[in-house]
Design an enzyme around this catalytic site. Structure first.
Site, PDB file in Angstrom:
ATOM      1  N   ASP A   1      -7.592-144.638 -83.062  1.00  0.00           N
ATOM      2  CA  ASP A   1      -6.887-145.928 -83.092  1.00  0.00           C
ATOM      3  C   ASP A   1      -7.706-147.098 -82.529  1.00  0.00           C
ATOM      4  O   ASP A   1      -7.152-148.107 -82.121  1.00  0.00           O
ATOM      5  CB  ASP A   1      -5.538-145.808 -82.354  1.00  0.00           C
ATOM      6  CG  ASP A   1      -5.710-145.437 -80.882  1.00  0.00           C
ATOM      7  OD1 ASP A   1      -6.849-145.179 -80.443  1.00  0.00           O
ATOM      8  OD2 ASP A   1      -4.699-145.412 -80.157  1.00  0.00           O
TER       9      ASP A   1
ATOM     10  N   THR B   1     -11.839-141.090 -79.296  1.00  0.00           N
ATOM     11  CA  THR B   1     -10.442-140.700 -79.115  1.00  0.00           C
ATOM     12  C   THR B   1     -10.016-139.872 -80.314  1.00  0.00           C
ATOM     13  O   THR B   1     -10.350-140.203 -81.456  1.00  0.00           O
ATOM     14  CB  THR B   1      -9.465-141.896 -78.969  1.00  0.00           C
ATOM     15  OG1 THR B   1      -8.123-141.407 -79.096  1.00  0.00           O
ATOM     16  CG2 THR B   1      -9.665-142.985 -79.991  1.00  0.00           C
TER      17      THR B   1
ATOM     18  N   ASP C   1     -10.326-147.152 -75.459  1.00  0.00           N
ATOM     19  CA  ASP C   1     -10.080-148.544 -75.149  1.00  0.00           C
ATOM     20  C   ASP C   1     -10.223-148.870 -73.658  1.00  0.00           C
ATOM     21  O   ASP C   1     -10.809-149.889 -73.282  1.00  0.00           O
ATOM     22  CB  ASP C   1      -8.632-148.819 -75.560  1.00  0.00           C
ATOM     23  CG  ASP C   1      -8.498-150.168 -76.193  1.00  0.00           C
ATOM     24  OD1 ASP C   1      -9.510-150.682 -76.672  1.00  0.00           O
ATOM     25  OD2 ASP C   1      -7.380-150.698 -76.159  1.00  0.00           O
TER      26      ASP C   1
ATOM     27  N   ASP D   1      -7.150-139.942 -81.274  1.00  0.00           N
ATOM     28  CA  ASP D   1      -6.093-140.752 -81.908  1.00  0.00           C
ATOM     29  C   ASP D   1      -6.613-141.617 -83.059  1.00  0.00           C
ATOM     30  O   ASP D   1      -5.829-142.109 -83.858  1.00  0.00           O
ATOM     31  CB  ASP D   1      -5.437-141.670 -80.865  1.00  0.00           C
ATOM     32  CG  ASP D   1      -4.643-140.906 -79.822  1.00  0.00           C
ATOM     33  OD1 ASP D   1      -4.554-139.677 -79.927  1.00  0.00           O
ATOM     34  OD2 ASP D   1      -4.117-141.545 -78.892  1.00  0.00           O
TER      35      ASP D   1
ATOM     36  N   ARG E   1      -9.246-140.537 -65.738  1.00  0.00           N
ATOM     37  CA  ARG E   1      -8.698-141.831 -66.166  1.00  0.00           C
ATOM     38  C   ARG E   1      -8.811-142.859 -65.032  1.00  0.00           C
ATOM     39  O   ARG E   1      -7.982-143.750 -64.895  1.00  0.00           O
ATOM     40  CB  ARG E   1      -7.251-141.655 -66.618  1.00  0.00           C
ATOM     41  CG  ARG E   1      -7.096-140.787 -67.870  1.00  0.00           C
ATOM     42  CD  ARG E   1      -5.721-140.926 -68.491  1.00  0.00           C
ATOM     43  NE  ARG E   1      -5.480-139.970 -69.563  1.00  0.00           N
ATOM     44  CZ  ARG E   1      -5.840-140.145 -70.831  1.00  0.00           C
ATOM     45  NH1 ARG E   1      -6.463-141.246 -71.188  1.00  0.00           N
ATOM     46  NH2 ARG E   1      -5.567-139.228 -71.744  1.00  0.00           N
TER      47      ARG E   1
ATOM     48  N   GLY F   1      -9.208-139.377 -71.910  1.00  0.00           N
ATOM     49  CA  GLY F   1      -8.900-138.020 -72.383  1.00  0.00           C
ATOM     50  C   GLY F   1     -10.122-137.385 -73.026  1.00  0.00           C
ATOM     51  O   GLY F   1     -10.886-138.062 -73.702  1.00  0.00           O
TER      52      GLY F   1
ATOM     53  N   ARG G   1      -0.685-141.849 -79.483  1.00  0.00           N
ATOM     54  CA  ARG G   1       0.175-142.657 -78.618  1.00  0.00           C
ATOM     55  C   ARG G   1       0.825-143.834 -79.350  1.00  0.00           C
ATOM     56  O   ARG G   1       2.042-143.966 -79.361  1.00  0.00           O
ATOM     57  CB  ARG G   1      -0.701-143.211 -77.504  1.00  0.00           C
ATOM     58  CG  ARG G   1      -0.059-143.229 -76.177  1.00  0.00           C
ATOM     59  CD  ARG G   1      -0.944-144.000 -75.254  1.00  0.00           C
ATOM     60  NE  ARG G   1      -1.903-143.164 -74.550  1.00  0.00           N
ATOM     61  CZ  ARG G   1      -1.648-142.553 -73.401  1.00  0.00           C
ATOM     62  NH1 ARG G   1      -0.466-142.654 -72.862  1.00  0.00           N
ATOM     63  NH2 ARG G   1      -2.586-141.862 -72.807  1.00  0.00           N
TER      64      ARG G   1
HETATM   65  O1  F6P Z   1      -5.397-140.879 -76.023  1.00  0.00           O
HETATM   66  C1  F6P Z   1      -5.559-139.570 -76.392  1.00  0.00           C
HETATM   67  C2  F6P Z   1      -4.386-138.739 -75.995  1.00  0.00           C
HETATM   68  O2  F6P Z   1      -4.717-137.434 -76.372  1.00  0.00           O
HETATM   69  C3  F6P Z   1      -3.046-139.190 -76.568  1.00  0.00           C
HETATM   70  O3  F6P Z   1      -2.862-138.763 -77.890  1.00  0.00           O
HETATM   71  C4  F6P Z   1      -2.069-138.591 -75.586  1.00  0.00           C
HETATM   72  O4  F6P Z   1      -0.883-139.335 -75.503  1.00  0.00           O
HETATM   73  C5  F6P Z   1      -2.805-138.680 -74.294  1.00  0.00           C
HETATM   74  O5  F6P Z   1      -4.176-138.719 -74.595  1.00  0.00           O
HETATM   75  C6  F6P Z   1      -2.517-137.530 -73.353  1.00  0.00           C
HETATM   76  O6  F6P Z   1      -3.169-137.756 -72.171  1.00  0.00           O
HETATM   77  P1  F6P Z   1      -3.322-136.714 -70.964  1.00  0.00           P
HETATM   78  O7  F6P Z   1      -4.487-135.844 -71.266  1.00  0.00           O
HETATM   79  O8  F6P Z   1      -3.563-137.580 -69.789  1.00  0.00           O
HETATM   80  O9  F6P Z   1      -2.054-135.923 -70.913  1.00  0.00           O
END
Ligand code: F6P
Length: 345
Positions: free
Chosen positions: A131, A127, A104, A129, A72, A11, A173
């Site tokens: 995390d 990230t 990760d 997040d 991804r 992301g 997440r």
């Molecule tokens: O891992 C970062 C994140 O922004 C999460 O918080 C979220 O669940 C996910 O990516 C969303 O991913 P995408 O951009 O594939 O919808």
């Protein structure tokens, strides 16, 4: 002259361009050429690349997202064909090493390529997040919490005017870092995170207590990955990405309906979604990204591969990639204790 590749995977995140700019500057100062690999690991599979120079990266610091694009793509879905393609791209582009900027998943691939195929990789943790276990903070987090906090600030005035309850769904997440920081900084009545299982009855008791104390509206912050105790609400769809992650979403809508049913308060929900990942990085994230980029370049120059840059305290260090990936950093007890102060009824 050596040549270094840099890619951004997973992301997107505010501050990615700061990392790219920092790494290019440090490498260029040492007469090393940098090549940008487009769209994460997809670019390494399909040989998609662009030259990076001080002049074409100097103006990107304030830009959100990544000038290289991201994806991804997971080479380890089909390693027998993907790994040779990555090796071919190393040879075709004349790369001596590769800086992978990602979470990760992206860094897990970099680690495997280093351990199993002796490819010279360096990782930079990213990230919103926050995390990742190896570093105290990931860039992007500070921008995301400020966006989410500002959204909550705005929702307060409309919730108050209508005497409503508003439920705000926030990204994160498996860990509640963004929700805890934005929810607490935004003075939400209730902050729901994946690390704490709270029931709908407890949520409604807190809201009712606050109304009994004189409050005329309510604000609830909820992580997309939070789970409500003894509830079977569906907060994900069937889709999974190449790394096997489900697509989360829907908890705010479900929760808003339950709150309205249990309390009688008119309730609305808002999903902040990707607004939390977009736009200009904060000064903190620009600085952290810049320091990470420079440190990653230093590790390349020192030929200290298989490492990930990390923030420990206020110092940028290099740690083994293997120590930085695989383990999710969840909210620690001291932050949960702050949440609990506002949740007691
Ligand atoms: O891992 C970062 C994140 O922004 C999460 O918080 C979220 O669940 C996910 O990516 C969303 O991913 P995408 O951009 O594939 O919808």
């Amino acid at each position: 002259m050596t040549t270094v590749g840099i890619l951004t995977g997973g992301g997107d995140c505010p501050g990615l361009n700061a990392v790219i700019r920092g790494a290019v500057r440090k490498l260029s100062n040492n007469n090393v050429e940098t090549i940008g690999i487009m769209e994460g690991w997809r670019g390494m599979l399909e040989q998609m690349a662009m030259p990076l120079t001080v002049s074409n990266t100097d103006g990107i610091l304030a830009e959100g997202g990544t000038i290289l694009g991201t994806s991804r793509t997971n080479p380890y879905k089909e390693p027998d064909t993907a790994v040779p393609k990555i090796q071919e791209t190393f040879a075709a582009l004349g790369l001596d090493s590769l800086i992978a900027v990602g979470g990760d998943d992206t860094l897990g691939v970099a680690n495997k390529l280093y351990l199993e195929h002796k490819l010279n990789t360096i990782g930079v943790p990213k990230t919103i997040d926050n995390d990742l276990s190896g570093t105290d903070v990931t860039f992007g987090f500070d921008t995301a919490i400020n966006i989410a906090m500002e959204a909550i600030d705005r929702l307060h005035t409309t919730a108050k005017s209508h005497r409503r309850c508003v439920v705000v769904e926030i990204m994160g997440r498996h860990a509640g870092w963004i929700t805890a920081f934005a929810g607490l900084a935004g003075a939400a009545d209730v902050v729901l995170v994946p690390e704490r299982n709270v029931s709908i009855e407890q949520v409604c008791d807190i809201l009712k207590r606050n109304r009994a104390d004189g409050q005329i509206y309510n604000m609830v912050a909820v992580s997309e990955g939070a789970v409500l105790a003894s509830s079977d609400m569906v907060t994900q769809d069937g889709e999974v990405d190449e790394f096997g992650h489900v697509h989360l979403g829907g908890i705010a809508k479900n929760l808003a309906e339950l709150i309205e049913k249990h309390t009688g308060y008119e309730t609305r929900h808002v999903v902040l979604g990707h607004t939390q990942r977009g736009g200009k990085p904060t000064a903190f994230d620009r600085m952290l990204g810049t320091r990470y980029g420079i440190k990653a370049a230093e590790l390349v120059l020192a030929k200290d591969f298989g490492k990930m840059v990390a923030l420990h305290g206020n110092t940028i260090v290099g740690i083994p990639l293997a120590d930085g990936v695989g383990e999710t950093k969840v909210l620690t007890a001291d932050f949960l204790a702050v949440l609990d102060e506002f949740h007691s009824t």
